[in-house]
Each structure stands twice: as C-alpha cells, then as structure tokens.
Design a protein around this motif. Structure first.
Motif, PDB file in Angstrom:
ATOM      1  N   THR A 299     -22.959 -41.886  25.465  1.00 26.01           N
ATOM      2  CA  THR A 299     -24.392 -41.719  25.644  1.00 26.01           C
ATOM      3  C   THR A 299     -24.732 -40.260  25.416  1.00 26.01           C
ATOM      4  OG1 THR A 299     -26.248 -42.180  27.114  1.00 26.01           O
ATOM      5  CG2 THR A 299     -24.266 -41.282  28.127  1.00 26.01           C
ATOM      6  N   SER A 300     -25.998 -39.905  25.577  1.00 22.37           N
ATOM      7  CA  SER A 300     -26.436 -38.530  25.348  1.00 22.37           C
ATOM      8  C   SER A 300     -27.048 -37.962  26.617  1.00 22.37           C
ATOM      9  CB  SER A 300     -27.469 -38.478  24.220  1.00 22.37           C
ATOM     10  OG  SER A 300     -28.689 -39.096  24.645  1.00 22.37           O
ATOM     11  N   LYS A 301     -27.159 -36.639  26.647  1.00 16.64           N
ATOM     12  CA  LYS A 301     -27.742 -35.977  27.809  1.00 16.64           C
ATOM     13  C   LYS A 301     -29.216 -36.345  27.957  1.00 16.64           C
ATOM     14  CE  LYS A 301     -27.025 -31.684  30.299  1.00 16.64           C
ATOM     15  NZ  LYS A 301     -26.317 -30.384  30.259  1.00 16.64           N
ATOM     16  N   GLN A 302     -29.895 -36.546  26.823  1.00 10.17           N
ATOM     17  CA  GLN A 302     -31.305 -36.931  26.874  1.00 10.17           C
ATOM     18  C   GLN A 302     -31.476 -38.276  27.568  1.00 10.17           C
ATOM     19  OE1 GLN A 302     -32.969 -39.571  25.083  1.00 10.17           O
ATOM     20  NE2 GLN A 302     -35.051 -38.960  25.664  1.00 10.17           N
ATOM     21  N   VAL A 303     -30.602 -39.218  27.236  1.00 15.49           N
ATOM     22  CA  VAL A 303     -30.679 -40.543  27.861  1.00 15.49           C
ATOM     23  C   VAL A 303     -30.419 -40.441  29.359  1.00 15.49           C
ATOM     24  CG1 VAL A 303     -29.544 -42.786  28.006  1.00 15.49           C
ATOM     25  CG2 VAL A 303     -30.079 -41.818  25.762  1.00 15.49           C
ATOM     26  N   GLN A 305     -30.829 -37.841  31.351  1.00 17.19           N
ATOM     27  CA  GLN A 305     -31.925 -37.137  32.023  1.00 17.19           C
ATOM     28  C   GLN A 305     -33.146 -38.038  32.174  1.00 17.19           C
ATOM     29  OE1 GLN A 305     -32.354 -33.299  32.370  1.00 17.19           O
ATOM     30  NE2 GLN A 305     -30.142 -33.098  32.337  1.00 17.19           N
ATOM     31  N   GLU A 306     -33.486 -38.784  31.132  1.00 16.52           N
ATOM     32  CA  GLU A 306     -34.663 -39.649  31.203  1.00 16.52           C
ATOM     33  C   GLU A 306     -34.457 -40.808  32.180  1.00 16.52           C
ATOM     34  OE1 GLU A 306     -37.754 -39.035  29.661  1.00 16.52           O
ATOM     35  OE2 GLU A 306     -36.674 -37.131  29.527  1.00 16.52           O
ATOM     36  N   TYR A 309     -34.869 -39.362  35.739  1.00 15.45           N
ATOM     37  CA  TYR A 309     -36.265 -39.214  36.160  1.00 15.45           C
ATOM     38  C   TYR A 309     -36.972 -40.557  36.252  1.00 15.45           C
ATOM     39  CZ  TYR A 309     -36.121 -34.138  35.887  1.00 15.45           C
ATOM     40  OH  TYR A 309     -35.833 -32.821  36.116  1.00 15.45           O
ATOM     41  N   CYS A 366     -34.208 -49.851  26.436  1.00 13.56           N
ATOM     42  CA  CYS A 366     -34.768 -49.426  25.152  1.00 13.56           C
ATOM     43  C   CYS A 366     -34.798 -50.626  24.222  1.00 13.56           C
ATOM     44  CB  CYS A 366     -33.962 -48.281  24.543  1.00 13.56           C
ATOM     45  SG  CYS A 366     -32.244 -48.674  24.201  1.00 13.56           S
ATOM     46  N   THR A 372     -33.391 -42.782  21.616  1.00  5.86           N
ATOM     47  CA  THR A 372     -33.934 -42.020  22.740  1.00  5.86           C
ATOM     48  C   THR A 372     -34.490 -42.963  23.797  1.00  5.86           C
ATOM     49  OG1 THR A 372     -36.119 -41.837  21.702  1.00  5.86           O
ATOM     50  CG2 THR A 372     -34.515 -40.079  21.245  1.00  5.86           C
ATOM     51  N   ASP A 374     -37.360 -43.034  27.214  1.00  6.73           N
ATOM     52  CA  ASP A 374     -38.481 -42.350  27.852  1.00  6.73           C
ATOM     53  C   ASP A 374     -38.514 -42.669  29.339  1.00  6.73           C
ATOM     54  OD1 ASP A 374     -41.229 -40.939  27.669  1.00  6.73           O
ATOM     55  OD2 ASP A 374     -41.707 -42.878  28.589  1.00  6.73           O
ATOM     56  N   ARG A 375     -38.655 -41.618  30.170  1.00  4.77           N
ATOM     57  CA  ARG A 375     -38.589 -41.783  31.632  1.00  4.77           C
ATOM     58  C   ARG A 375     -39.694 -42.685  32.176  1.00  4.77           C
ATOM     59  NH1 ARG A 375     -39.272 -35.549  33.183  1.00  4.77           N
ATOM     60  NH2 ARG A 375     -37.866 -35.452  31.400  1.00  4.77           N
TER      61      ARG A 375
END
Length: 437
Positions: A299-303, A305-306, A309, A366, A372, A374-375
């Motif tokens: 996975t990614s850090k963006q996933v 983090q979202e 949150y 998703c 990506t 979204d939170r």
C-alpha cells in the motif's frame, strides 16, 4: 505396497509469508493426527524471525523446535529448516521483487537436494509432498522422485479458479485489462460474473515479476494429484464443483486444530501478538470495525493517511492492524503525527492481533479506478456500513456464515468429511504410485 511396509510421510515446505504460514502449520498438525509422519520445514530466515518475535534464542547448538508440544501430544512431526541462498541479515522485504524472483529461479534446486536427502535418509517410509500452491516446483520434484503431489490453497476457491483459468483470461484479453476499462467476466466455470476491477493485482498484470511466477505456479498446479482448499463447501459449492471436473478438490477449511491441541503453543507469527480482549469487552457488541490489509498486500502512505483520517472522521470504534513495514521496510512512521492521541479510546492501532480468520463481509474503500483514497469518502462509507439500514442484514448474514464455518468443523461437518475422504483417497493414491516403482 501395503501400509505395514512403510509409514506414510509428508514432506512440507512452508511459504515464507505470514498469511500462508498459519494455515500450513495447522494443516501439518491435522495430517499428523491421522497417523502420518511429517517433516515440516521453514526457511531458515523464517525460523529466526519467528524466534526473534517471541524473544527466543536460535543458536545452532540449541535450535528452537516449534513442534515440540505437538510431539509431546503424540504427533510425529519432525521440524527442520531449509536455506534460501541469502544471508539472514538480507532484507527480503526491502528487496521483495529480487527475492521473489530468486524463489522462482534458484530455490527449486535447493528443494530438490532437500527432498532427495530426506528420501535417502529414510528409505523405509513412503514419502509424498504437501506444498503451497504458489510454489511452482512441486510437480517437477514429485515427478523426479515418484511422489504424490498435494497442493494447498490458502485463499477462497474463487481466487484459485481465477488463477486456474488465467490462460483463458489472457486469451479473452481481460488480463491485463485493455485500456483499464472495467469489464464483466462471466465465462469461467463455476464463477458468477466478476468485474475486472476485482481481479487480483498479480493476475491483472500490475506486478510483472510476481505475475510471471504465479502464472507458472497455476499452470503447474494442474499436474497436482490433490488440491486442498482452506474454505468451506457450503460457501463455494458451485466453484468447487466446477474445479472437481479437472482434479480432486477438497474444501477442508477453515483449518483449525485447536480442538485437539492448543495451537497457541506453536509460534506462527512474525510479529508480537496483541490480545485485544479487554479493550473489546469495554465496547458494545457489534460496534467495533476491524481493518486490516493482510500480511503481504502493498500500500502507500497516502492510502494509510487517508484511511487514518477517515476512521477518525467516522467516529466509530475500530481495531486497525498496521504491520511494521506496511508501506516500505524500515518506515515506522506511517500514521499522522499524534494520531494515537487523537483517536484516544475510540480506536486501537496494533501491529498484529490474535484473530481467527473467518469469511469476511465488508466494504470496498475505493472503486478500483484509482490508486488513491479520500478520507471523506472513507468516513462516509464506514458510517454507512456501521450505522446504515443495511447493517442489521449484514450482521445476520455474518452470523449465518459464522454458523456455517462452525458446522463444517463438527465431526459430521462437510470439512471433516472432506478431509477424511481426502485421507482415504491419498492413501490409495500413494500406494498405487509406490507400486509403480
């Protein structure tokens, strides 16, 4: 050959990934309970990781034997290790593709030597192979040494069927999917219509090296004598019936040996385990959301983090398994700064927990058209899932699945009957194979 002329002996070499180790260990115990001898081999680095996770010494003079308790209970399981050609300090997670490729090119020769040595050192036993489906070498090894080849699939039979028909999916042009368009796949035997967006990433062609290795594994598994599935007949009867037209397939899951032996005495986890019982007891039944990506899924850090949150915005109680190296090896700061303080008692973030794998009922965060997350969308989906009008129906369905799994493991349950039939057929096949020598 009569059974009295040699004890039946399974040679089992585990796959070095957490989600495969747990059921494979339990399968070894279950086969041993039917009066078989077992030689169970972990890769050497896996042995050290398991030992270190539980603060045990692994000196060469005093090797930890994870199956000692099983032998004390009367089971004939011999434990050993096999080297993969890399030093223990080599970071196999950081260099995942290099290592996975090595398992394809270099590891089979080591297995060949390992199996040959076992057979030579124990000529009076009647040997056979039990291996994980994602290994591509069992058919060649089994043919060389005239061994019965048993393949064990740890995921749902539906996923196995997609892999089994991988060549057909390629022929139709649905993997990799052209122009990333979403297409319904409705021509696979025993599989209801499934979208190309829901096909596993290694089949859809997103991970080229992994795809090449696993494609070969699914081609080679067609040469197996038996295929065992860690699933339940009642949950996937249509898929399993279709697969049985090709090879003998047995649904024997969920693999569980705790009724006979406390499997907690056998170390199976790479990471320290967390008992969440007290925290769960403080919450209203059915009010806690469980979130996990599994042991290997990248996975990614963006996933991360979202989702973090999104969970916070949803205001629901949750347990979230965030394993070490979930984004990249060595990156331990994947959560937002101060996140633990923000969630306070609403959420529990752990590296691994004691969870019994069951048939999961959940939601997709998703739509498969983007990498990506979204939170806000995450929070809305979680709130809808936990508090919406459909939640009661989902809970009832989950209870029904839970009961199905429980019933399958009863003495007269489908999984127990299937396992007994597998053992009967296995013995007949082994003796027929040995007679041809």
């Amino acid at each position: 050959m009569g059974e009295s002329e040699g004890k039946l002996h399974a040679i089992m070499i585990s796959v070095p990934y957490q989600g495969h180790i747990n059921p494979f260990v339990n399968l070894a115990l279950k086969i041993a309970s039917k009066a078989f001898s077992i030689t169970f081999a972990h890769l050497e680095f896996v042995h050290h990781k398991l030992s270190n996770a539980h603060h045990r010494s692994t000196t060469t003079d005093d090797q930890v034997d994870f199956f000692s308790a099983a032998r004390e209970s009367g089971l004939d399981i011999r434990y050993t290790t096999i080297r993969d050609g890399y030093p223990l300090e080599f970071d196999r997670d950081l260099h995942f593709l290099e290592y996975f490729n090595s398992l394809y090119h270099d590891f089979p020769a080591r297995v060949d030597e390992f199996v040959g040595n076992i057979i030579q050192s124990d000529p009076y036993s009647v040997h056979f192979l039990v291996t994980d489906t994602i290994y591509h070498w069992p058919a060649a090894i089994a043919q060389k040494y005239n061994l019965v080849n048993v393949s064990f699939w740890t995921e749902p039979a539906l996923v196995f069927s997609l892999g089994y028909h991988w060549d057909l999916l390629r022929e139709k042009g649905h993997v990799p999917c052209k122009d990333n368009k979403e297409v319904e796949i409705n021509y696979l035997p025993g599989v209801e219509s499934i979208s190309t967006r829901d096909v596993m990433s290694y089949i859809s062609g997103e991970e080229i090296i992994v795809s090449d290795v696993l494609f070969l594994a699914f081609q080679e598994v067609k040469k197996a004598d038996f295929i065992l599935h860690n699933t339940v007949q009642e949950l996937e009867s249509q898929t399993l019936s279709a697969l049985n037209k090709y090879l003998p397939n047995f649904a024997i899951g969920p693999i569980n040996f705790s009724k006979i032996l406390d499997t907690n005495t056998i170390t199976k986890s790479f990471w320290p385990e967390s008992d969440c019982t007290k925290w769960l007891d403080s919450k209203t039944p059915g009010s806690v959301l469980y979130v996990s990506f599994g042991s290997l899924v990248p996975t990614s850090k963006q996933v991360i983090q979202e989702i973090a949150y999104g969970l916070l915005l949803s205001e629901v109680n949750f347990i979230w398994v965030v394993r070490q190296g979930a984004v990249s090896p060595g990156d331990t700061n994947v959560l937002p700064a101060g996140y633990q303080d923000k969630v306070k008692d609403k959420g529990l973030v752990i590296s691994w927990k004691l969870v019994v794998d069951t048939w999961k009922i959940g939601i997709s965060l998703c739509d498969g058209t983007t990498s990506t997350v979204d939170r806000t969308e995450v929070a809305e989906k979680i709130r809808s899932f936990m508090n919406g009008t459909a939640v009661e129906g989902l809970k009832q369905k989950a209870e029904k699945v839970k009961q199905t799994l429980h019933d399958a493991l009863e003495i007269d349950g489908s999984s127990e009957r299937n396992f007994d039939q597998f053992i009967k057929d296995l013995k007949e096949k082994i003796h027929a194979t040995a007679a041809r020598e």
